[in-house]
Design a protein around this motif. Structure first.
Motif, PDB file in Angstrom:
ATOM      1  N   UNK A   1       6.254 -14.813  -2.976  1.00 39.16           N
ATOM      2  CA  UNK A   1       5.606 -14.430  -1.699  1.00 39.16           C
ATOM      3  C   UNK A   1       5.896 -12.984  -1.312  1.00 39.16           C
ATOM      4  N   UNK A   2       5.692 -12.081  -2.253  1.00 38.68           N
ATOM      5  CA  UNK A   2       5.977 -10.660  -2.039  1.00 38.68           C
ATOM      6  C   UNK A   2       4.827 -10.022  -1.261  1.00 38.68           C
ATOM      7  N   UNK A   3       5.184  -9.169  -0.312  1.00 43.33           N
ATOM      8  CA  UNK A   3       4.166  -8.568   0.556  1.00 43.33           C
ATOM      9  C   UNK A   3       3.704  -7.198   0.063  1.00 43.33           C
ATOM     10  N   UNK A   4       4.583  -6.464  -0.635  1.00 43.95           N
ATOM     11  CA  UNK A   4       4.235  -5.114  -1.078  1.00 43.95           C
ATOM     12  C   UNK A   4       4.613  -4.923  -2.539  1.00 43.95           C
ATOM     13  N   UNK A   5       3.680  -4.398  -3.315  1.00 46.72           N
ATOM     14  CA  UNK A   5       3.920  -4.044  -4.711  1.00 46.72           C
ATOM     15  C   UNK A   5       3.665  -2.545  -4.847  1.00 46.72           C
ATOM     16  N   UNK A   6       4.640  -1.832  -5.391  1.00 47.29           N
ATOM     17  CA  UNK A   6       4.488  -0.400  -5.631  1.00 47.29           C
ATOM     18  C   UNK A   6       4.347  -0.174  -7.129  1.00 47.29           C
ATOM     19  N   UNK A   7       3.563   0.814  -7.525  1.00 45.66           N
ATOM     20  CA  UNK A   7       3.381   1.075  -8.946  1.00 45.66           C
ATOM     21  C   UNK A   7       3.125   2.555  -9.189  1.00 45.66           C
ATOM     22  N   UNK A   8       3.651   3.067 -10.287  1.00 45.85           N
ATOM     23  CA  UNK A   8       3.307   4.416 -10.739  1.00 45.85           C
ATOM     24  C   UNK A   8       2.313   4.338 -11.894  1.00 45.85           C
TER      25      UNK A   8
ATOM     26  N   UNK B   1      -4.553   7.628   6.269  1.00 47.51           N
ATOM     27  CA  UNK B   1      -5.228   6.458   6.836  1.00 47.51           C
ATOM     28  C   UNK B   1      -4.212   5.373   7.187  1.00 47.51           C
ATOM     29  N   UNK B   2      -4.453   4.701   8.279  1.00 47.16           N
ATOM     30  CA  UNK B   2      -3.536   3.654   8.720  1.00 47.16           C
ATOM     31  C   UNK B   2      -3.621   2.460   7.774  1.00 47.16           C
ATOM     32  N   UNK B   3      -2.467   1.928   7.398  1.00 48.24           N
ATOM     33  CA  UNK B   3      -2.412   0.743   6.545  1.00 48.24           C
ATOM     34  C   UNK B   3      -1.775  -0.389   7.330  1.00 48.24           C
ATOM     35  N   UNK B   4      -2.480  -1.484   7.444  1.00 44.80           N
ATOM     36  CA  UNK B   4      -1.950  -2.646   8.150  1.00 44.80           C
ATOM     37  C   UNK B   4      -0.653  -3.124   7.503  1.00 44.80           C
ATOM     38  N   UNK B   5       0.223  -3.713   8.306  1.00 41.03           N
ATOM     39  CA  UNK B   5       1.449  -4.267   7.773  1.00 41.03           C
ATOM     40  C   UNK B   5       1.098  -5.376   6.780  1.00 41.03           C
ATOM     41  N   UNK B   6       1.555  -5.273   5.544  1.00 36.07           N
ATOM     42  CA  UNK B   6       1.205  -6.297   4.537  1.00 36.07           C
ATOM     43  C   UNK B   6       1.766  -7.668   4.918  1.00 36.07           C
TER      44      UNK B   6
ATOM     45  N   UNK C   1      -1.265  -9.103   0.613  1.00 33.54           N
ATOM     46  CA  UNK C   1      -0.252  -8.168   0.116  1.00 33.54           C
ATOM     47  C   UNK C   1      -0.850  -6.804  -0.199  1.00 33.54           C
ATOM     48  N   UNK C   2       0.013  -5.799  -0.171  1.00 35.96           N
ATOM     49  CA  UNK C   2      -0.403  -4.431  -0.454  1.00 35.96           C
ATOM     50  C   UNK C   2       0.031  -4.044  -1.866  1.00 35.96           C
ATOM     51  N   UNK C   3      -0.898  -3.457  -2.622  1.00 29.44           N
ATOM     52  CA  UNK C   3      -0.576  -2.840  -3.913  1.00 29.44           C
ATOM     53  C   UNK C   3      -0.779  -1.344  -3.719  1.00 29.44           C
TER      54      UNK C   3
ATOM     55  N   UNK D   1      -5.560  -2.852  -2.214  1.00 32.30           N
ATOM     56  CA  UNK D   1      -5.114  -1.804  -3.126  1.00 32.30           C
ATOM     57  C   UNK D   1      -5.357  -0.444  -2.486  1.00 32.30           C
ATOM     58  N   UNK D   2      -4.279   0.358  -2.396  1.00 32.39           N
ATOM     59  CA  UNK D   2      -4.376   1.690  -1.810  1.00 32.39           C
ATOM     60  C   UNK D   2      -3.742   2.699  -2.761  1.00 32.39           C
ATOM     61  N   UNK D   3      -4.153   3.971  -2.636  1.00 28.47           N
ATOM     62  CA  UNK D   3      -3.644   5.010  -3.509  1.00 28.47           C
ATOM     63  C   UNK D   3      -3.051   6.131  -2.671  1.00 28.47           C
TER      64      UNK D   3
END
Length: 296
Positions: free
Chosen positions: A109-116, A151-156, A161-163, A138-140
């Protein structure tokens, strides 16, 4: 026991499993997370070194090769389009095995995923795992637009979830952090991370990276991506705000003429990163997730 399993103690495994199970952990995905599905950085560098007749000996260094290729092509953005097209031809079908890092992480149940990484494998895995029940966003990172209001990003949430792609996304070629100039610009902008007006990262992502323990998947200490994040972000965090992180570290190439090179390298990596509250697992992502699966 795998090669890297000894680097994590029982309390480290217990803590990590608890954090993943309740979603109190933020994965940060590097190139090793897509190993076997996409060319490695070295393979990608060699392909473009051959294509653009790179004249130097370090044809394995992706950032340097791409810096030269951009000079030859005369259009960096066009080169990035070329890179994205080349990588996307390797993109596999939607279904992947359960042992894939993205598929395993999608179960929590992860809310945020970060990736390079430039790929969309985490987005696919979330859709596949939940059958459309989750609506990942998905945001960049607009790392080139420092000072411009983000740009405003809603709380994941667990349902949405946010990627977040820190170094660009392959369906937006101009966003790629690819050449040496790109990395230097990115690093220069990232060190302003504590000045909210100048940071290239939105407050939602900064907050997550500050309060959540990070799970680095598929990095090497010598990778440009890891070094930029480490020096530009982690070292700017006050000591009392750092959680205990875990990093799945790929062992760099060793000098076999040095006695016990592997042991010396392992000790160096452990001591170097421990000073920044990072516990390491030395091995491949496959080894790490096999061990994680067996323990769960």
């Amino acid at each position: 026991m795998t090669v890297g399993a000894g680097a994590l103690r029982e309390p480290d495994w217990d803590r990590l499993i608890k954090q993943l199970s309740r979603g109190d952990c933020t994965p940060l995905l590097g190139a090793g997370a897509s190993f076997g599905r996409l060319p490695t950085g070295g393979q990608l560098a060699q392909y473009f070194a051959d294509r653009y007749q790179y004249p130097f000996a370090d044809s394995h260094d992706l950032a340097r090769v791409m810096q030269y290729a951009a000079w030859v092509s005369g259009d960096t953005v066009e080169l990035k389009h070329e890179v994205c097209t080349y990588l996307q031809q390797y993109a596999p079908a939607e279904d992947v095995c359960d042992a894939d890092p993205h598929a395993m992480l999608a179960k929590f149940p992860i809310k945020t995923f970060l990736t390079t990484n430039y790929d969309d494998f985490m987005l696919r895995a979330l859709h596949q795992e939940t059958g459309g029940r989750k609506k990942p966003v998905s945001q960049v990172c607009s790392w080139w637009d420092v000072g411009v209001e983000k740009p405003y990003i809603e709380q994941p949430t667990e349902a949405e979830p946010l990627i977040y792609h820190l170094h660009g996304r392959w369906n937006d070629p101009r966003s790629l952090v690819l050449t040496e100039d790109d990395y230097l610009t990115y690093l220069g902008n990232l060190v302003e991370v504590n000045a909210s007006a100048g940071s290239p990262l939105p407050s939602t992502v900064l907050h997550t990276m500050t309060v959540s323990p990070l799970l680095f998947v598929g990095y090497s200490l010598r990778d440009w991506n890891f070094r930029v994040l480490f020096y530009g972000l982690l070292k700017t965090m006050p000591q009392n705000m750092r959680r205990r992180h875990v990093s799945v570290q790929l062992m760099p190439d060793l000098n076999t003429s040095v006695a016990d090179a592997a042991g010396r390298a392992r000790e160096y990596l452990q001591r170097y990163l421990d000073g920044w509250n990072i516990t390491i697992f030395i091995g491949s992502t496959e080894e790490f997730f096999e061990e994680l699966r067996s323990r769960m």
